[in-house]
Design a protein around this motif. Structure first.
Motif, mmCIF file in Angstrom:
data_model
loop_
_atom_site.group_PDB
_atom_site.id
_atom_site.type_symbol
_atom_site.label_atom_id
_atom_site.label_comp_id
_atom_site.label_asym_id
_atom_site.label_seq_id
_atom_site.Cartn_x
_atom_site.Cartn_y
_atom_site.Cartn_z
ATOM 1 N N PRO A 75 0.822 -1.214 0.000
ATOM 2 C CA PRO A 75 0.000 0.000 0.000
ATOM 3 C C PRO A 75 0.854 1.261 0.000
ATOM 4 O O PRO A 75 1.907 1.326 0.641
ATOM 5 C CB PRO A 75 -0.806 -0.122 1.298
ATOM 6 N N SER A 76 0.382 2.258 -0.712
ATOM 7 C CA SER A 76 1.058 3.551 -0.712
ATOM 8 C C SER A 76 0.801 4.248 0.621
ATOM 9 O O SER A 76 -0.123 3.881 1.366
ATOM 10 C CB SER A 76 0.515 4.411 -1.855
ATOM 11 N N PRO A 77 1.600 5.257 0.956
ATOM 12 C CA PRO A 77 1.333 6.001 2.196
ATOM 13 C C PRO A 77 -0.080 6.571 2.240
ATOM 14 O O PRO A 77 -0.718 6.592 3.300
ATOM 15 C CB PRO A 77 2.394 7.111 2.173
ATOM 16 N N GLU A 78 -0.584 7.032 1.089
ATOM 17 C CA GLU A 78 -1.938 7.595 1.058
ATOM 18 C C GLU A 78 -2.978 6.514 1.359
ATOM 19 O O GLU A 78 -3.944 6.758 2.095
ATOM 20 C CB GLU A 78 -2.214 8.221 -0.314
ATOM 21 N N THR A 79 -2.780 5.324 0.786
ATOM 22 C CA THR A 79 -3.705 4.221 1.049
ATOM 23 C C THR A 79 -3.666 3.816 2.517
ATOM 24 O O THR A 79 -4.700 3.547 3.134
ATOM 25 C CB THR A 79 -3.375 3.011 0.160
ATOM 26 N N ARG A 80 -2.462 3.798 3.092
ATOM 27 C CA ARG A 80 -2.332 3.409 4.495
ATOM 28 C C ARG A 80 -3.063 4.408 5.403
ATOM 29 O O ARG A 80 -3.768 4.018 6.327
ATOM 30 C CB ARG A 80 -0.850 3.299 4.872
ATOM 31 N N VAL A 81 -2.903 5.693 5.112
ATOM 32 C CA VAL A 81 -3.592 6.720 5.914
ATOM 33 C C VAL A 81 -5.102 6.584 5.759
ATOM 34 O O VAL A 81 -5.855 6.687 6.734
ATOM 35 C CB VAL A 81 -3.120 8.127 5.489
ATOM 36 N N TRP A 82 -5.562 6.335 4.537
ATOM 37 C CA TRP A 82 -6.994 6.194 4.263
ATOM 38 C C TRP A 82 -7.574 4.992 5.017
ATOM 39 O O TRP A 82 -8.621 5.103 5.669
ATOM 40 C CB TRP A 82 -7.173 6.026 2.754
ATOM 41 N N ALA A 83 -6.892 3.860 4.968
ATOM 42 C CA ALA A 83 -7.379 2.666 5.655
ATOM 43 C C ALA A 83 -7.314 2.848 7.167
ATOM 44 O O ALA A 83 -8.222 2.422 7.900
ATOM 45 C CB ALA A 83 -6.555 1.449 5.230
ATOM 46 N N ALA A 84 -6.248 3.508 7.658
ATOM 47 C CA ALA A 84 -6.119 3.735 9.096
ATOM 48 C C ALA A 84 -7.222 4.641 9.606
ATOM 49 O O ALA A 84 -7.671 4.505 10.755
ATOM 50 C CB ALA A 84 -4.753 4.345 9.400
ATOM 51 N N ARG A 85 -7.695 5.556 8.779
ATOM 52 C CA ARG A 85 -8.787 6.444 9.188
ATOM 53 C C ARG A 85 -10.065 5.647 9.449
ATOM 54 O O ARG A 85 -10.771 5.883 10.432
ATOM 55 C CB ARG A 85 -9.017 7.489 8.106
ATOM 56 N N ASP A 86 -10.336 4.672 8.578
ATOM 57 C CA ASP A 86 -11.511 3.815 8.805
ATOM 58 C C ASP A 86 -11.340 2.971 10.061
ATOM 59 O O ASP A 86 -12.276 2.816 10.861
ATOM 60 C CB ASP A 86 -11.739 2.901 7.597
ATOM 61 N N ALA A 87 -10.141 2.411 10.246
ATOM 62 C CA ALA A 87 -9.892 1.585 11.425
ATOM 63 C C ALA A 87 -10.036 2.403 12.705
ATOM 64 O O ALA A 87 -10.567 1.920 13.715
ATOM 65 C CB ALA A 87 -8.501 0.967 11.348
ATOM 66 N N ARG B 167 -27.425 0.272 11.612
ATOM 67 C CA ARG B 167 -27.376 1.623 12.177
ATOM 68 C C ARG B 167 -25.976 1.927 12.722
ATOM 69 O O ARG B 167 -25.457 3.036 12.539
ATOM 70 C CB ARG B 167 -28.422 1.760 13.279
ATOM 71 N N GLN B 168 -25.369 0.942 13.373
ATOM 72 C CA GLN B 168 -24.021 1.146 13.911
ATOM 73 C C GLN B 168 -23.013 1.363 12.794
ATOM 74 O O GLN B 168 -22.165 2.270 12.859
ATOM 75 C CB GLN B 168 -23.626 -0.055 14.757
ATOM 76 N N ALA B 169 -23.080 0.524 11.745
ATOM 77 C CA ALA B 169 -22.146 0.664 10.620
ATOM 78 C C ALA B 169 -22.359 1.981 9.895
ATOM 79 O O ALA B 169 -21.392 2.637 9.476
ATOM 80 C CB ALA B 169 -22.316 -0.511 9.659
ATOM 81 N N ARG B 170 -23.597 2.398 9.761
ATOM 82 C CA ARG B 170 -23.883 3.679 9.102
ATOM 83 C C ARG B 170 -23.299 4.839 9.906
ATOM 84 O O ARG B 170 -22.839 5.833 9.345
ATOM 85 C CB ARG B 170 -25.390 3.849 8.927
ATOM 86 N N GLY B 171 -23.314 4.703 11.225
ATOM 87 C CA GLY B 171 -22.752 5.751 12.063
ATOM 88 C C GLY B 171 -21.233 5.817 11.993
ATOM 89 O O GLY B 171 -20.648 6.890 12.169
ATOM 90 N N VAL B 172 -20.590 4.689 11.750
ATOM 91 C CA VAL B 172 -19.128 4.645 11.670
ATOM 92 C C VAL B 172 -18.643 5.052 10.286
ATOM 93 O O VAL B 172 -17.603 5.713 10.152
ATOM 94 C CB VAL B 172 -18.616 3.237 12.022
ATOM 95 N N ALA B 173 -19.375 4.666 9.246
ATOM 96 C CA ALA B 173 -18.949 4.963 7.876
ATOM 97 C C ALA B 173 -18.890 6.474 7.660
ATOM 98 O O ALA B 173 -19.714 7.220 8.180
ATOM 99 C CB ALA B 173 -19.914 4.325 6.882
ATOM 100 N N PRO B 174 -17.909 6.956 6.894
ATOM 101 C CA PRO B 174 -17.779 8.394 6.646
ATOM 102 C C PRO B 174 -19.042 8.969 6.020
ATOM 103 O O PRO B 174 -19.598 8.404 5.075
ATOM 104 C CB PRO B 174 -16.585 8.482 5.684
ATOM 105 N N GLN B 175 -19.519 10.081 6.564
ATOM 106 C CA GLN B 175 -20.702 10.756 6.038
ATOM 107 C C GLN B 175 -20.241 11.801 5.027
ATOM 108 O O GLN B 175 -20.004 12.958 5.355
ATOM 109 C CB GLN B 175 -21.483 11.415 7.177
ATOM 110 N N SER B 176 -20.087 11.368 3.798
ATOM 111 C CA SER B 176 -19.580 12.264 2.763
ATOM 112 C C SER B 176 -20.294 11.973 1.457
ATOM 113 O O SER B 176 -21.144 11.086 1.374
ATOM 114 C CB SER B 176 -18.060 12.103 2.598
#
Length: 265
Positions: A154-166, A213-222
């Motif tokens: 993974p690229s640094p950008e991908t790692r940051v993106w995945a870490a944000r979800d985690a 409902r829990q997953a919807r609350g965790v998923a980015p609202q964008s």
């Protein structure tokens, strides 16, 4: 019940007899939910705004198991007399109008297939696998070798993106294997907006409503993710699906890409 069929779909279907028949079938199936394939928590939710009398009638005369679920959602008064036959018919016909039907006969995207063509246990294994793949992308040292073999380093950008979800899942307080499954559902919630709204709702009804409902609350609202993010999430889903399939822990293989039908172009 309102369905997802729009004016453009009707216009295209009128020029194609086969397309018109598909349109009719989809309308019938969307308008009539198969209650046996909907998690009981969605049935409870469909009744939450109804009167105690209506809830009591549906609990006594509706789908098997609903009567056990409703008392746990707030209790029910005991009816003092049998319902009038005509009233009973109307109540049993209308109470589920908020629920959505669908069809496995259509060529659905993999995320819809993952939600609708798997058993509850298989779905849990699959979404946990998706979460483990994303966790591997988020770690500095990488995860299991098979993840890097499929997706590359993974690229640094991908790692940051995945870490944000985690990190979003960690903030919710869900950890361990349940946390991995919730992280997997974040991938689902990124992919689902690209699907038709009613198909998305039909698929989500297979999961317990509190988990949705829990997953919807965790998923980015964008807004809708970029095509690059959607491609990556699709690859993450396929990587996990292929792995679970290879381990013999799921019966349904990842669906091959299918040509879009005339009424979907």
């Amino acid at each position: 019940m309102t369905t997802s069929i729009d004016v453009e779909s009707v216009a295209r279907a009128l020029a194609d007899p086969a397309g018109l028949e598909r349109l009719r079938r989809r309308h019938r199936e969307e308008a009539r939910a198969d209650l046996d394939r909907i998690h009981p928590t969605w049935l409870v939710r469909a009744l939450q705004d109804e009167s105690p009398a209506v809830r009591s009638v549906v609990a006594a005369h509706g789908p098997e198991g609903l009567g056990r679920a409703l008392p746990s959602a707030g209790g029910l008064p005991a009816p003092d007399r049998p319902p009038h036959p005509e009233v009973l018919t109307w109540v049993l016909s209308l109470w589920a109008e908020r629920l959505v039907g669908g069809s496995d006969r259509d060529d659905h995207p993999p995320v819809i297939a993952a939600l609708t063509r798997t058993s509850p246990r298989e779905a849990y294994r699959l979404w946990r696998g998706v979460g483990l793949v994303k966790s591997a992308l988020a770690r500095e040292g990488g995860g299991p070798g098979w993840v890097e073999e499929r997706l590359g380093k993974p690229s640094p950008e991908t790692r940051v993106w995945a870490a944000r979800d985690a990190a979003a899942v960690a903030r919710s307080g869900v950890t361990g294997i349940r946390g991995a499954a919730l992280l997997g559902l974040v991938t689902a919630f990124r992919l689902l907006p690209a699907c038709e709204p009613f198909v998305m709702r039909w698929a989500l009804q297979r999961l317990p409503y509190p988990i949705v409902r829990q997953a919807r609350g965790v998923a980015p609202q964008s807004s809708r993710p970029s095509p690059a993010v959607l491609r990556l999430e699709g690859l993450i889903l396929k990587t996990a699906w292929d792995r679970v399939d290879r381990e013999g822990r799921i019966l349904t293989p990842h669906p091959a890409p299918a040509a879009r039908s005339d009424d979907e172009r």
